[in-house]
Design a protein around this motif. Structure first.
Motif, mmCIF file in Angstrom:
data_model
loop_
_atom_site.group_PDB
_atom_site.id
_atom_site.type_symbol
_atom_site.label_atom_id
_atom_site.label_comp_id
_atom_site.label_asym_id
_atom_site.label_seq_id
_atom_site.Cartn_x
_atom_site.Cartn_y
_atom_site.Cartn_z
ATOM 1 N N GLN A 163 1.674 8.250 -0.228
ATOM 2 C CA GLN A 163 1.630 9.210 0.847
ATOM 3 C C GLN A 163 1.338 8.512 2.200
ATOM 4 O OE1 GLN A 163 -1.228 12.166 0.809
ATOM 5 N NE2 GLN A 163 -0.508 12.928 -1.046
ATOM 6 N N LYS A 164 1.831 8.843 3.362
ATOM 7 C CA LYS A 164 1.721 8.492 4.636
ATOM 8 C C LYS A 164 0.310 8.471 5.019
ATOM 9 C CE LYS A 164 5.995 9.124 6.904
ATOM 10 N NZ LYS A 164 7.039 9.597 6.124
ATOM 11 N N SER A 178 -2.901 9.926 6.851
ATOM 12 C CA SER A 178 -3.029 11.073 7.292
ATOM 13 C C SER A 178 -4.764 11.030 7.737
ATOM 14 C CB SER A 178 -3.180 12.214 6.117
ATOM 15 O OG SER A 178 -3.690 11.702 4.969
ATOM 16 N N GLY A 234 -3.472 6.244 4.351
ATOM 17 C CA GLY A 234 -2.462 6.738 3.069
ATOM 18 C C GLY A 234 -2.853 6.544 1.841
ATOM 19 N N SER A 246 9.146 5.010 3.794
ATOM 20 C CA SER A 246 7.960 5.000 4.911
ATOM 21 C C SER A 246 6.607 5.428 4.266
ATOM 22 C CB SER A 246 8.482 5.619 6.145
ATOM 23 O OG SER A 246 8.778 7.167 5.399
ATOM 24 N N ASP A 247 6.550 6.414 3.211
ATOM 25 C CA ASP A 247 5.459 6.923 2.548
ATOM 26 C C ASP A 247 4.616 5.568 2.044
ATOM 27 O OD1 ASP A 247 6.274 9.271 3.373
ATOM 28 O OD2 ASP A 247 6.924 10.119 1.298
ATOM 29 N N SER A 268 2.787 1.560 3.800
ATOM 30 C CA SER A 268 1.091 1.289 4.221
ATOM 31 C C SER A 268 0.408 0.310 3.064
ATOM 32 C CB SER A 268 0.474 2.316 4.496
ATOM 33 O OG SER A 268 -0.889 2.399 4.247
#
Lengths: 364, 591, 395
Positions: C162-163, C165, C171, C356-357, C360
């Motif tokens: 996950q990006k 948040s 993430g 991109s998710d 990180s």
């Protein structure tokens, strides 16, 4: 090589005999730096070759099982199908005694024969190396050259303008680029430049040269060569220039504190003269050894960069062949690499004596 | 000196920038070749290693792979998994002879090689002669076929060594036929050698074998619509060119097939940038997501194997059946499948050594109903452990009466994203349940070696394989990585294959080998059921999940790809759909 | 574990406070209360983070500083301007100790001043403190998220990545675990092992290089031959073979292994430098005076090489960071999480870099390592000033 038998009794004692002359010559040869270093180099190479010979064959797994696995996973063959394709086709006998394999190999090696590859249908190893080596020399060599030169210039400038904005920005750049692994840089260039910003078509920059263009000394071919080497070289430079910059900077700082620099200032020499004639030259000295070591390792290529950009260099090839456990090919590549390291070390020692007359190499 | 160096560097930099603005290159085309380029990828090797010999593992099989070789050198027929039928390619007719002593194929009479000469029975005879000397085809190494006989110019009989076999049928129909003319006098000499009755371990035989494998054909005579020469192999891609003489030349829609070099990581940017339209490489779920986000369609098809948890049966307590069953109960296989390959993996349902999709085909319903599906049940797992004397200690770890906790090292291949993910998740789940498992990642070559050597406690490797026959699918870790399939005193998992079961002494190894013998499907089903129930009960290894291929398919570049419910997508990559769809012109360049 | 242990522990805190009582007591005795309190606080912090070692080192250092303030006005017989007869050379052992401590304290004060004066260097120092602080104290505040969280799967997503948040500021990784918690918990082992590895490698390289150059002759030839041999031997098969026979559960051995294989490159550079320095007048003078090899190397040669050595030590630390992770994936050590290096490797393997998710998972540790190194390099500015007094005046 035959040995000429000398019979001293046949020679008149009064004249300077052939024997004493040759003895003198021998002594001179033995004392000569080049001779000693060459003997040392050959000895090192022999020990290293022996060690690698042993290690390579002790690496877990063997070429046959690896190929079976490759066929199973990549081609979806059943074990039996894969096995029947692979078994017995490789020129490799796992049961041959180690010593026998070693003496065979060394015997061939002395005659300049690197043997034949095990897994690729018996291609001579020398042919394989001849195919991949030039590309690595071109790409990694160019990258090393560029990053060394940039590193020298910027590093010296950073030291000279120590504490300024320029220095701080460059230090930050250098240490960050040095801290990022090369594969991250490579993928970032492709992903950001090629895919998100669409600055270039990725496919046109992969590989060594556009296969549609005839090889030769025409401008189109040369442009294609440079176009394809651009990304690997950029990655290599970004990943390594920071190291050169920082080393050069610290080396220059040591030099700047030297008395002769102060004296040179006091003598009113021009800044330019001091920078190039005094500081730069002396600060580069310790980096020369580093450069020599790097040059030696250029041959083994930059595995990950060549792999990502599908550049047909020796590093990528070595990586593939290690994966396949192709003993003879691995051995051949290591031999060439080791020889390059040994030779460049010798050159570094010699060069050092030339650059720094204070050190008289071989005087002791 | 320094100044020149600088100038040189500057020159190079400027030149490289100029290079950036290069224009598209001219593409030469044959006169009446269809336009368009199919952009695929395959990890081929480069010359001098690259060669065109079809009977050496480093030749065509490595450089074209099973998929693209079939569009250069056609096979007699093409297998459809969904309907269990063969479609004609080079052959028009095939089947068992009336007395069931042989299998025959009859070739199309209008088929030509790329040089315009007809494809005849002599080419089949030559192909099988060369394969027999090199022991290259499984019909020979498996001992199915004893002789290959020319009946007429277009018909060949394959004489069975023992009883007729459906496994041999697949072997025959699925093997590419090579042109006799490409191999000089070798086919004739191979035939002479066979006719002379020389033993396969004789010196002459070995010498001829070496000569065949070291032979380097100068050209690749193709029966398919594409062929190539070594000049078409560059380091970034190789190009297969259209040729007019194939029976499929008029139906294909692409003038050339461009195969990019490189594996998963190197090809990912090329797929994203549209340089590769379809890839057979294996991409991890996160990359699949990136493809989907970029609007690239993902085709899902079976890969027909998956990660299995392997026990070393010499390591206590894994020789205890109840412990292995407990582990089967305690691992959430859906979670494991998701982490292994995202949506491209499914949890194992039947837990019997056969692929879930094959179970209904290869087994009788009554046997299927008897299978324990080991649905996630941690209480049941605890109960099983308690039944063999384990209890949770004060640290929440399972320990035996002497206080020894269930502890082990779990070795897994570091490079294989899917297997290592499956292993790491299994470790997490077992530790959460109260075991003490340590993850050890090793290079995959070492993992395999350690498993063979029995130098492991727990590990992961594949189970099942891409064959429609139960004997081949059962051929999993218990044969490949067990003492029965290993040499030189290696013990592997050391799971005993001969034991008392329900009052009978059985030899599981032999049972699996014989499972697909003969032509009687009912008997084969019954044998498969018997084996499946034994594996299901003993759990010598745990089939964690089954991996699916998730292949990017760029619809901006390719038209005519199969719909998601197209039955051809049930074919695994050994019978890849693009072979058929390229040849019959279903796939075409998108406009 | 190696010679550094960095975990915030309650016993450590108690040790630190006990250690801090010494400078506090001495401060009270000599009316230097404020410095005594500073000493107590520093000792307590050091003990809290590094237990006995940290507490003890800070005990010595702060006590020295306190004594140097207390001692400053006392007559030092060796620097006294009084006539030689008037000075009493007799001193008790205690007085001798006090005088030495005071000298040490003054050096420390000078160094600290040099450290603070160079802004970039001080920034680097703060950066290092930041990373050490996060690694040592972070785990007290951020809980380690080590379990797979399938329930965090976003609808329609194919992975658990996950990006960043607001809930998970860096993430989630491929198992749906909070990357921030891995960043907090995963630096400690890596930083410490790498520093150990870098220090040992540099130390060996400098000692061997200096010895080879100063002694020369056969010793030089033998040492150089060993270095050349290690440089020439291909490391990858060596490590593969090692991995198939050895398995380390102790990371300190990894540091040793790194040091054993990586000292020759720096050694050659140091040797070359020292060869050049050897011909300088002041070194020749020291040789003529027969001051002894250790004295010549430590007092005359090394100070001139300090900045070069320190920068290379930092390079060694960087190499060690990636090297050690490489060894984990050759099977030389069990795969331990959390660890920044392992994050990079596993992230790459799971395709995080293309998504991109997931980016990180790779970028967080990469940026952290880069910043940590930036801090180290900036810090060398101060070190240069501390070790190379000629630079303090600037050029």
């Amino acid at each position: 090589m035959g040995v000429i038998p000398f019979r001293r009794t046949d020679q008149p004692v009064s004249q300077p005999s052939l024997w004493s002359l040759s003895k003198k010559l021998l002594r001179a040869v033995y004392r000569s730096y080049i001779f000693r270093v060459t003997v040392q180099g050959i000895l090192t190479l022999w020990v290293v070759t022996t060690c690698t010979f042993y290690m390579i064959r002790k690496m877990p797994n063997n070429p046959i099982e690896v190929k079976i696995d490759e066929f199973q996973t990549k081609q979806n063959l059943t074990y039996e199908e894969a096995r029947s394709k692979v078994a017995g086709l490789f020129d490799y006998d796992p049961d041959a005694p180690f010593i026998e394999q070693y003496t065979d190999y060394m015997g061939n090696l002395v005659q300049g024969d690197l043997g034949r590859s095990i897994t690729t249908g018996r291609t001579p190893v020398s042919q394989q190396i001849a195919k991949y080596l030039p590309w690595t020399l071109f790409a990694v060599g160019l990258g090393l050259l560029i990053s060394f030169v940039i590193g020298m210039i910027v590093g010296a400038a950073m030291a000279y303008w120590r504490g300024t904005v320029f220095d701080n920005v460059m230090t930050a750049f250098a240490s960050i680029s040095y801290g990022i692994p090369d594969f991250v840089i490579a993928f970032m260039i492709l992903l950001i430049g090629g895919i998100q910003l669409e600055l270039f078509q990725v496919g046109d920059y992969i590989g060594s040269v556009d296969p549609e263009i005839k090889a030769g000394l025409n401008p189109e071919y040369i442009r294609s060569l440079l176009q394809h080497v651009l990304l690997p070289v950029t990655t290599y430079v970004l990943a390594s220039v920071g190291g050169w910059m920082l080393t050069m900077k610290s080396s220059t700082i040591s030099t700047l504190g030297e008395d002769y620099i102060t004296v040179a200032h006091a003598r009113g020499l021009s800044q330019r003269r001091i920078l190039f004639g005094y500081v730069g030259r002396n600060a580069m000295l310790p980096l020369m050894t580093r450069l020599a070591i790097s040059v030696g390792f250029v041959l083994s290529g930059s595995i990950i960069i060549e792999y990502i950009f599908i550049y047909p260099g020796l590093g990528k090839y070595l990586f593939e062949m290690t994966g396949k456990r192709d003993y003879t090919t691995i051995q051949g590549i290591f031999l060439v690499t080791s020889a390059a390291v040994v030779i460049s070390n010798i050159l570094a020692d010699l060069l050092y004596g030339v650059l720094d007359p204070r050190v008289r190499v071989g005087s002791k | 000196m320094k100044r020149y160096l600088l100038l040189f560097v500057a020159f190079i930099l400027v030149f490289s920038v100029v290079g950036t603005f290069s224009t598209a290159k001219p593409v030469a085309k044959a006169q009446d070749a269809p336009s368009g380029t199919f952009l695929g990828t395959w990890p081929y090797t480069l010359p001098p290693d690259h060669h065109l010999n079809g009977f050496d593992a480093s030749g065509l099989d490595t450089n074209l792979g099973v998929v693209y070789r079939q569009i250069v050198e056609l096979t007699p027929a093409y297998y459809m998994w969904a309907t269990d039928e063969y479609l004609p390619m080079l052959a028009t007719e095939w089947g068992f002879t009336e007395d069931n002593t042989a299998y025959y194929i009859k070739l199309r009479e209008d088929a030509l090689w790329s040089d315009g000469t007809p494809i005849t029975a002599d080419d089949v005879i030559a192909t099988y002669a060369l394969a027999r000397i090199t022991n290259y085809f499984s019909v020979f190494s498996g001992g199915y076929i004893s002789d290959v006989v020319k009946v007429d110019d277009y018909t060949v009989n394959f004489v069975f060594a023992g009883e007729p076999s459906l496994v041999a049928e697949r072997g025959i129909l699925k093997s590419s036929i090579s042109a006799a003319a490409s191999y000089g006098d070798l086919p004739q000499r191979a035939l002479d050698m066979i006719a002379s009755g020389a033993a396969s371990d004789s010196e002459e035989w070995a010498a001829l074998k070496t000569e065949i494998t070291e032979f380097r054909p100068t050209q690749l005579l193709a029966s398919g619509p594409y062929t190539y020469t070594l000049d078409d192999v560059s380091d970034s891609y190789m190009t297969l060119h259209w040729q007019p003489n194939s029976i499929f030349s008029s139906s294909v829609k692409f003038g050339e097939i461009r195969l990019w070099a490189g594996e998963t990581e190197a090809t990912t940017p090329l797929v994203l940038s549209g340089d590769i339209a379809h890839s057979t490489n294996v991409y991890p779920p996160s990359t699949q997501q990136a493809f989907a986000d970029a609007g690239i369609r993902l085709l899902i098809m079976p890969r027909m194997y998956g990660p299995a948890l392997l026990f070393n049966h010499d390591v206590h307590p894994f020789e205890v059946k109840e412990v292995r069953q407990a582990i089967a109960y305690l691992i959430d296989r859906s979670e494991n499948a998701f982490l292994t390959n995202g949506l491209g993996a499914t949890a194992t349902v039947y837990m019997c050594g056969l692929l879930d999709s094959s179970v209904p085909v290869l087994m009788n319903q009554e046997d299927i109903d008897k299978l324990n599906r080991y649905e996630l049940n941690r209480d049941k797992a605890a109960e099983l452990l308690e039944s063999v004397g384990f209890a949770k200690n004060s640290d929440g770890k399972w320990a035996d009466a002497d206080g020894n906790v269930i502890a082990a090292e779990y070795k897994f291949p570091a490079e294989f994203a899917d297997f290592s993910a499956a292993a790491q998740n299994a470790i997490d789940q077992m530790n959460e349940f109260g075991f003490d498992i340590t993850p050890v990642a090793t290079p995959w070559q070492q993992t395999a070696q350690d498993i063979r050597d029995g130098n492991f406690e727990l590990s992961v490797w594949s189970w099942a394989s891409g064959s429609p026959f139960s004997s081949r699918q059962f051929f999993g870790p218990i044969q490949r990585f067990n003492y029965v399939g290993l040499t030189d005193g290696q013990k592997g998992m050391n799971f005993p294959m001969e034991f008392e079961y329900n009052g009978e002494t059985i030899n599981l190894d032999q049972m699996i080998k014989d499972a697909s013998n003969g032509l009687d499907i009912a008997v084969q089903k019954q044998r498969a059921g018997q084996i499946a129930l034994i594996i299901n009960d003993l759990m010598p290894f745990i089939p964690l999940n089954v991996i699916l291929s998730t292949e990017p398919w760029n619809e901006d570049l390719l038209a005519g790809g199969p719909a998601d419910d197209d039955p051809i997508l049930q074919n695994p990559s050994a019978d890849h759909f693009i072979v058929l769809y390229l040849l019959n012109g279903t796939i075409s360049p998108a406009n | 574990m190696g010679f550094l242990i960095a975990v915030a522990t309650i016993p450590g805190l108690i040790i630190g406070i006990l250690c801090g009582l010494v400078p506090l007591g001495i401060g009270l005795r000599y009316q230097q209360l404020s410095w005594g309190i500073v000493g107590l606080v520093l000792c307590a912090l050091a003990g809290f983070s590094f237990s006995l070692i940290g507490g003890f080192i800070l005990l010595v250092l702060t006590t020295a500083v306190v004594i140097s303030y207390a001692f400053v006005d006392r007559e030092d017989p060796f620097t006294s301007r009084a006539s030689i007869e008037a000075v009493n050379f007799e001193e008790s052992q205690l007085e001798f100790l006090m005088r030495q401590m005071a000298a040490l304290g003054r050096t420390i004060r000078q160094s600290v001043r040099a450290l603070i004066r160079n802004k970039a260097g001080f920034l680097g120092f703060l950066g290092i403190l930041f990373f050490v602080g996060i690694s040592v104290f972070g785990p007290l505040f951020v809980e380690y998220d080590g379990d797979t969280h399938v329930e965090r799967l976003q609808p329609g997503a194919r992975t658990l990545f996950q990006k960043p948040s607001s809930e998970f500021i860096l993430g989630l990784d491929w198992k749906g675990r909070d990357i921030f918690s891995h960043m907090v918990h995963g630096g400690q082992n890596l930083i410490i092992t790498s520093i150990e590895a870098g220090l040992i490698a540099t130390l060996v390289a400098v000692v061997v290089g200096a010895m080879a150059a100063m002694i020369g002759g056969v010793v030089d030839q033998i040492l150089s031959a060993i270095a050349n041999f290690i440089l020439t031997i291909p490391q990858f098969p060596l490590l593969l073979v090692l991995a198939s026979i050895l398995s380390f559960s102790n990371r300190f051995y990894l540091a040793l292994l790194f040091a054993a294989l990586s000292w020759p490159a720096l050694m050659r550079a140091v040797r070359a430098q020292v060869l050049s320095l050897r011909e300088r007048d002041y070194v020749q003078a020291a040789v003529a005076l027969d001051l002894g090899l250790p004295h010549i190397i430590i007092r005359e040669v090394l100070p001139n090489l300090m900045s070069y050595i320190v920068v290379n030590m930092i390079f060694s630390i960087r190499s060690a960071m990636y090297y050690i992770v490489g060894l984990v994936f050759l099977g030389l050590v069990p795969l331990e999480e959390p660890d920044w290096g392992v994050m990079i490797y596993v992230g790459r393997q799971q395709g995080a870099i293309f998504n991109s998710d997931g980016a990180s998972m790779i970028l967080s540790p990469v940026i952290a390592i880069a910043l940590f190194q930036l801090s180290l390099i900036l810090f060398t500015r101060s070190l240069e000033e501390v070790f190379n007094p000629r630079l303090r005046s600037g050029l």
